[in-house]
Design a protein around this motif. Structure first.
Motif, PDB file in Angstrom:
ATOM      1  N   SER A 124       0.827  -1.207   0.000  1.00  0.00           N
ATOM      2  CA  SER A 124       0.000   0.000   0.000  1.00  0.00           C
ATOM      3  C   SER A 124       0.862   1.258   0.000  1.00  0.00           C
ATOM      4  O   SER A 124       1.945   1.280   0.616  1.00  0.00           O
ATOM      5  N   ILE A 125       0.391   2.273  -0.709  1.00  0.00           N
ATOM      6  CA  ILE A 125       1.024   3.582  -0.674  1.00  0.00           C
ATOM      7  C   ILE A 125      -0.085   4.627  -0.530  1.00  0.00           C
ATOM      8  O   ILE A 125      -1.235   4.372  -0.872  1.00  0.00           O
ATOM      9  N   SER A 126       0.252   5.774  -0.006  1.00  0.00           N
ATOM     10  CA  SER A 126      -0.753   6.817   0.177  1.00  0.00           C
ATOM     11  C   SER A 126      -0.162   8.180  -0.139  1.00  0.00           C
ATOM     12  O   SER A 126       1.057   8.379  -0.123  1.00  0.00           O
ATOM     13  N   GLY A 127      -1.064   9.119  -0.433  1.00  0.00           N
ATOM     14  CA  GLY A 127      -0.659  10.494  -0.714  1.00  0.00           C
ATOM     15  C   GLY A 127      -1.732  11.444  -0.233  1.00  0.00           C
ATOM     16  O   GLY A 127      -2.889  11.051  -0.035  1.00  0.00           O
ATOM     17  N   THR A 128      -1.378  12.697  -0.034  1.00  0.00           N
ATOM     18  CA  THR A 128      -2.302  13.687   0.502  1.00  0.00           C
ATOM     19  C   THR A 128      -2.328  14.920  -0.391  1.00  0.00           C
ATOM     20  O   THR A 128      -1.285  15.350  -0.903  1.00  0.00           O
ATOM     21  N   VAL A 129      -3.517  15.472  -0.584  1.00  0.00           N
ATOM     22  CA  VAL A 129      -3.668  16.697  -1.356  1.00  0.00           C
ATOM     23  C   VAL A 129      -2.771  17.779  -0.749  1.00  0.00           C
ATOM     24  O   VAL A 129      -2.716  17.943   0.475  1.00  0.00           O
ATOM     25  N   ALA A 130      -2.069  18.517  -1.606  1.00  0.00           N
ATOM     26  CA  ALA A 130      -1.180  19.585  -1.151  1.00  0.00           C
ATOM     27  C   ALA A 130      -1.654  20.920  -1.720  1.00  0.00           C
ATOM     28  O   ALA A 130      -2.149  20.988  -2.856  1.00  0.00           O
ATOM     29  N   PHE A 131      -1.508  21.966  -0.925  1.00  0.00           N
ATOM     30  CA  PHE A 131      -1.929  23.306  -1.336  1.00  0.00           C
ATOM     31  C   PHE A 131      -0.707  24.214  -1.412  1.00  0.00           C
ATOM     32  O   PHE A 131       0.080  24.289  -0.460  1.00  0.00           O
ATOM     33  N   GLU A 132      -0.564  24.894  -2.535  1.00  0.00           N
ATOM     34  CA  GLU A 132       0.588  25.761  -2.723  1.00  0.00           C
ATOM     35  C   GLU A 132       0.409  27.122  -2.055  1.00  0.00           C
ATOM     36  O   GLU A 132       1.349  27.906  -1.990  1.00  0.00           O
ATOM     37  N   ALA A 133      -0.798  27.422  -1.573  1.00  0.00           N
ATOM     38  CA  ALA A 133      -1.069  28.662  -0.843  1.00  0.00           C
ATOM     39  C   ALA A 133      -1.872  28.320   0.407  1.00  0.00           C
ATOM     40  O   ALA A 133      -2.428  27.225   0.529  1.00  0.00           O
ATOM     41  N   SER A 134      -1.929  29.246   1.355  1.00  0.00           N
ATOM     42  CA  SER A 134      -2.674  29.026   2.589  1.00  0.00           C
ATOM     43  C   SER A 134      -4.175  28.982   2.305  1.00  0.00           C
ATOM     44  O   SER A 134      -4.715  29.844   1.613  1.00  0.00           O
ATOM     45  N   VAL A 135      -4.851  27.952   2.840  1.00  0.00           N
ATOM     46  CA  VAL A 135      -6.287  27.764   2.647  1.00  0.00           C
ATOM     47  C   VAL A 135      -6.914  27.458   4.003  1.00  0.00           C
ATOM     48  O   VAL A 135      -6.363  26.672   4.784  1.00  0.00           O
ATOM     49  N   SER A 136      -8.081  28.076   4.309  1.00  0.00           N
ATOM     50  CA  SER A 136      -8.744  27.857   5.593  1.00  0.00           C
ATOM     51  C   SER A 136      -9.166  26.404   5.753  1.00  0.00           C
ATOM     52  O   SER A 136      -9.364  25.687   4.770  1.00  0.00           O
ATOM     53  N   GLY A 137      -9.316  25.967   7.003  1.00  0.00           N
ATOM     54  CA  GLY A 137      -9.635  24.564   7.270  1.00  0.00           C
ATOM     55  C   GLY A 137     -10.914  24.094   6.628  1.00  0.00           C
ATOM     56  O   GLY A 137     -10.976  22.995   6.067  1.00  0.00           O
ATOM     57  N   THR A 138     -11.974  24.911   6.694  1.00  0.00           N
ATOM     58  CA  THR A 138     -13.262  24.507   6.119  1.00  0.00           C
ATOM     59  C   THR A 138     -13.185  24.411   4.610  1.00  0.00           C
ATOM     60  O   THR A 138     -13.668  23.446   4.003  1.00  0.00           O
ATOM     61  N   LEU A 139     -12.596  25.403   3.980  1.00  0.00           N
ATOM     62  CA  LEU A 139     -12.461  25.393   2.528  1.00  0.00           C
ATOM     63  C   LEU A 139     -11.577  24.232   2.082  1.00  0.00           C
ATOM     64  O   LEU A 139     -11.873  23.550   1.090  1.00  0.00           O
ATOM     65  N   LYS A 140     -10.529  23.974   2.831  1.00  0.00           N
ATOM     66  CA  LYS A 140      -9.636  22.857   2.502  1.00  0.00           C
ATOM     67  C   LYS A 140     -10.387  21.526   2.562  1.00  0.00           C
ATOM     68  O   LYS A 140     -10.211  20.664   1.698  1.00  0.00           O
ATOM     69  N   SER A 141     -11.255  21.371   3.563  1.00  0.00           N
ATOM     70  CA  SER A 141     -12.003  20.116   3.710  1.00  0.00           C
ATOM     71  C   SER A 141     -12.913  19.860   2.523  1.00  0.00           C
ATOM     72  O   SER A 141     -12.975  18.737   2.003  1.00  0.00           O
TER      73      SER A 141
END
Length: 235
Positions: A124-141
């Motif tokens: 198994s391998i996993s990865g996580t969405v990455a954001f190049e700029a700061s994004v609020s927690g709710t919007l990120k979710s």
């Protein structure tokens, strides 16, 4: 405009999350200063119209507001009181493929010339969405939900023992297979809606909502699974 943390999800979680798998003609590429052959790409699909409810503190501070020019109902002034806001995932648009970095490389197996082999155990391998700029927690979710179907943005892929892997042609003697996470860059579009209770004096008589516009987030990096191989001559 400041937002506070996620207060509840307003989505149905029994939706199944689909994947898109491409296993067409292997593609030779030069990656990380090495020659590799991409043999398979798997891309998780998100939840259409995923939504998240939250409280917008700026709206709370506004307090109740009088409707129109101060209409008077049977019980008093008609007013509206803010209750909550909703982010709903609208759509996304890819802006670049394979932007990297390639991460979580896992060796799968080595196959000899002319042979076909299977994994001895699942990997198994996993990865996580990455954001190049700061994004609020709710919007990120909500972006994570819309893009990969997980509020955390983390997705896992599994290599099973049922899939066969072929060895190389001459002059190569061995082919090593690897799994890894690669990223594509997206822009995500999220609609905001603000919800209010309607009051006739002090009596609640209904609800209403207003568009809060569309929030565009650029530089969202979506993880995908890639399987690649390297051929070599064993001496």
């Amino acid at each position: 405009m400041k937002k506070i943390f996620l207060c509840l999800f307003s989505l149905v979680l029994f939706f199944s999350v689909a994947t898109s798998v491409s296993a067409e003609t292997p593609i030779k590429v030069k990656s990380e200063n090495e020659d590799i052959t991409i043999v398979e790409v798997e891309d998780v699909q998100g939840i259409p119209n995923a939504s998240v409810d939250f409280i917008d503190l700026a709206k709370v501070k506004e307090g109740p507001r009088v409707v129109g020019t101060g209409e008077i109902g049977t019980l008093g002034v008609i007013s509206e009181k803010y209750t909550h806001s909703t982010y709903t995932y609208s759509h996304d648009a890819i802006s670049a493929y394979d932007v990297g970095p390639r991460v979580n490389d896992r060796f799968l197996l080595s196959v000899a010339n002319g042979q076909t082999s299977n994994l001895q155990h699942s990997v198994s391998i996993s990865g996580t969405v990455a954001f190049e700029a700061s994004v609020s927690g709710t919007l990120k979710s909500v972006i994570n939900l819309g893009l990969v179907g997980s509020a955390s943005g983390t997705v896992a892929y599994t290599y099973t023992t049922s899939q066969g892997y072929t060895g190389p042609s001459l002059p190569y003697t061995n082919r090593d297979y690897y799994g890894a996470i690669q990223y594509d860059r997206y822009s995500a579009f999220v609609n905001k809606r603000d919800h209010y209770d309607i009051y006739n004096g002090t009596i609640k008589t209904g609800t209403t909502s207003y568009s809060g516009g569309t929030v565009t987030t650029n530089g969202v990096k979506k993880p995908k699974k890639i399987t690649y191989s390297k051929d070599f001559i064993q001496k």
